[in-house]
Design a protein around this motif. Sequence first.
Motif, PDB file in Angstrom:
ATOM      1  N   LYS A 125       0.836  -1.212   0.000  1.00 31.62           N
ATOM      2  CA  LYS A 125       0.000   0.000   0.000  1.00 31.62           C
ATOM      3  C   LYS A 125       0.863   1.251   0.000  1.00 31.62           C
ATOM      4  O   LYS A 125       0.551   2.228  -0.686  1.00 31.62           O
ATOM      5  CB  LYS A 125      -0.931   0.006   1.212  1.00 31.62           C
ATOM      6  CG  LYS A 125      -2.054  -1.001   1.116  1.00 31.62           C
ATOM      7  CD  LYS A 125      -2.879  -0.989   2.392  1.00 31.62           C
ATOM      8  CE  LYS A 125      -3.916  -2.101   2.378  1.00 31.62           C
ATOM      9  NZ  LYS A 125      -4.638  -2.186   3.654  1.00 31.62           N
ATOM     10  N   MET A 126       1.954   1.236   0.783  1.00 31.63           N
ATOM     11  CA  MET A 126       2.850   2.386   0.817  1.00 31.63           C
ATOM     12  C   MET A 126       3.482   2.600  -0.558  1.00 31.63           C
ATOM     13  O   MET A 126       3.494   3.717  -1.077  1.00 31.63           O
ATOM     14  CB  MET A 126       3.952   2.187   1.854  1.00 31.63           C
ATOM     15  CG  MET A 126       4.920   3.366   1.918  1.00 31.63           C
ATOM     16  SD  MET A 126       6.354   3.078   2.974  1.00 31.63           S
ATOM     17  CE  MET A 126       7.328   2.003   1.929  1.00 31.63           C
ATOM     18  N   GLN A 127       3.985   1.542  -1.151  1.00 31.17           N
ATOM     19  CA  GLN A 127       4.631   1.643  -2.462  1.00 31.17           C
ATOM     20  C   GLN A 127       3.650   2.157  -3.507  1.00 31.17           C
ATOM     21  O   GLN A 127       3.971   3.074  -4.267  1.00 31.17           O
ATOM     22  CB  GLN A 127       5.180   0.281  -2.872  1.00 31.17           C
ATOM     23  CG  GLN A 127       5.877   0.277  -4.200  1.00 31.17           C
ATOM     24  CD  GLN A 127       6.406  -1.111  -4.553  1.00 31.17           C
ATOM     25  OE1 GLN A 127       6.655  -1.932  -3.691  1.00 31.17           O
ATOM     26  NE2 GLN A 127       6.565  -1.351  -5.831  1.00 31.17           N
ATOM     27  N   ASP A 128       2.461   1.582  -3.544  1.00 30.36           N
ATOM     28  CA  ASP A 128       1.452   2.021  -4.516  1.00 30.36           C
ATOM     29  C   ASP A 128       1.059   3.480  -4.285  1.00 30.36           C
ATOM     30  O   ASP A 128       0.950   4.269  -5.228  1.00 30.36           O
ATOM     31  CB  ASP A 128       0.202   1.137  -4.442  1.00 30.36           C
ATOM     32  CG  ASP A 128       0.447  -0.268  -4.947  1.00 30.36           C
ATOM     33  OD1 ASP A 128       1.491  -0.524  -5.590  1.00 30.36           O
ATOM     34  OD2 ASP A 128      -0.408  -1.148  -4.679  1.00 30.36           O
ATOM     35  N   GLY A 129       0.858   3.850  -3.013  1.00 31.16           N
ATOM     36  CA  GLY A 129       0.460   5.219  -2.687  1.00 31.16           C
ATOM     37  C   GLY A 129       1.541   6.226  -3.030  1.00 31.16           C
ATOM     38  O   GLY A 129       1.249   7.294  -3.590  1.00 31.16           O
TER      39      GLY A 129
END
Length: 156
Positions: free
Chosen positions: A20-24
């Motif tokens: 989620k962090m990477q995508d965000g």
Amino acid sequence: MTEPRWLDEREQLAWRSLMKMQDGLTEFIERQLRNRCGLSGADYQVLAHLSEAPEGRLRSFELGRLLRWEKSRLSQHLGRMQNRGLVSRERCHADQRGAVVAITPRGSDLIKVAAPQHVADVRDVLIDHLTAEEMAMLVTIGDKVRERLAALEHKH
């Protein structure tokens, strides 16, 4: 075939949080670059590497290695950037089979505008919200994962 080692709750939480962090982060940075400067994240990476290179020029294979892109992806992307006047490509004088990629004045102007805004976004979304210890841990984790990836790529 062996039974898969499923992730336990703690491992799954860590994995999903990372994804989620990477995508965000990717989505935010891409949106900021596109809205402010009309650049994709890939455009920015190419221009950043070229702007840091001697005379704003790199051999194609060197640029591909820095970006970790396959030859076809690099070629297609550089073609699109060349059509937009951001880079130029020419034959390498030392090796007629090779090509040199150069940042154009337009590409140089664009990266000079984009870079300060980009670093401000990186600070705003990540750097300025981490302690020194958290940043050190992020570096440690990143290095450890990259080393493992390199080892796995070397095996295959």
